[in-house]
Design an enzyme around this catalytic site. Sequence first.
Site: not given
Ligand code: HXC
Length: 258
Positions: A65, A109, A112, A132
Amino acid sequence: MAYETIIVDVQDYVAMITLNRPDALNAINTQMLSELCTALEDADVNDKVRCVVITGSEKAFAAGADITEMSDRSFVDMYVAKIFSAEATRFNNARKPIIAAVSGYALGGGCELAMMCDFIIAADTAKFGQPEINLGVIAGLGGTQRLPRYVGKAKAMDMHLTGRFMDAPEAERCGLVSRVVPVKKLKEEAMAAAAKIAEKSTIATQAAKEAVNAAFETPLTAGLAVERGLFYAMFSTEDQKEGMAAFLEKREAQFRDR
Ligand code: HXC
């Protein structure tokens, strides 16, 4: 309809929906989930669609998400707006079969969303996770409920509590995905699977989906009753007559969804 966060392409009775927020690794925001639900509702009423494929980019199916959208929200914001609640119901109401074609990250998400589809075909690059916990929250789009149903409690707890990622071979071994294919062939393989489904009677594929899903909602006896009711109902369709006649006449069936 014009979408901003997804691309929809209908060809040969398959709707290919591509998540399209590449700058954010397809992070799912409210707009994307809403557009996705609208596309699924359109597919359900479109005679030219018999199966749906949801995919992302090579690097990410969806990295979760959208954290940017959520970070400043309070409990009251989330609770009052019932974030993602209506969309989850709309998605679950989709009747036509949906395949998730996952390459790269399917996290939070994103994982999911893949599990909300009917089955997952993974590229050998796929990485699944529920990270998360690293953000100080827990899954909110079904991950605590669906992941254990796919992979069992041990691995589900491991993933949700440690936030570790699962690679494609492990995902296949433990039943999260139905098959793993080379990344360059992912779309081709997903389209081929969708084309196979599209050859069938959509009445039968939708009934099969409904019956299998009942296995996750009901005790065995009730699930068997759902299956039996749907199985008997098939005998009221022209497609049952055609399918069985075609077998006996040693020819290909021509299903008409009647
Ligand atoms: C917003 C995101 C994002 C996310 C990545 N980006 N994931 N933006 N929400 N979930 C953005 C980064 O900020 C970055 O933007 C660009 O995408 C590229 O990501 P990088 O981190 O630079 O890439 P990389 O180093 O290759 O790492 C990839 C990754 C990492 C391992 C996937 O991005 C990551 O850990 N993302 C978050 C994963 C996560 O925690 N997901 C769960 C979210 S909570 P910029 O602008 O800096 O280029 C969730 C709750 C669900 O899902 C519940 C539903 C209600």
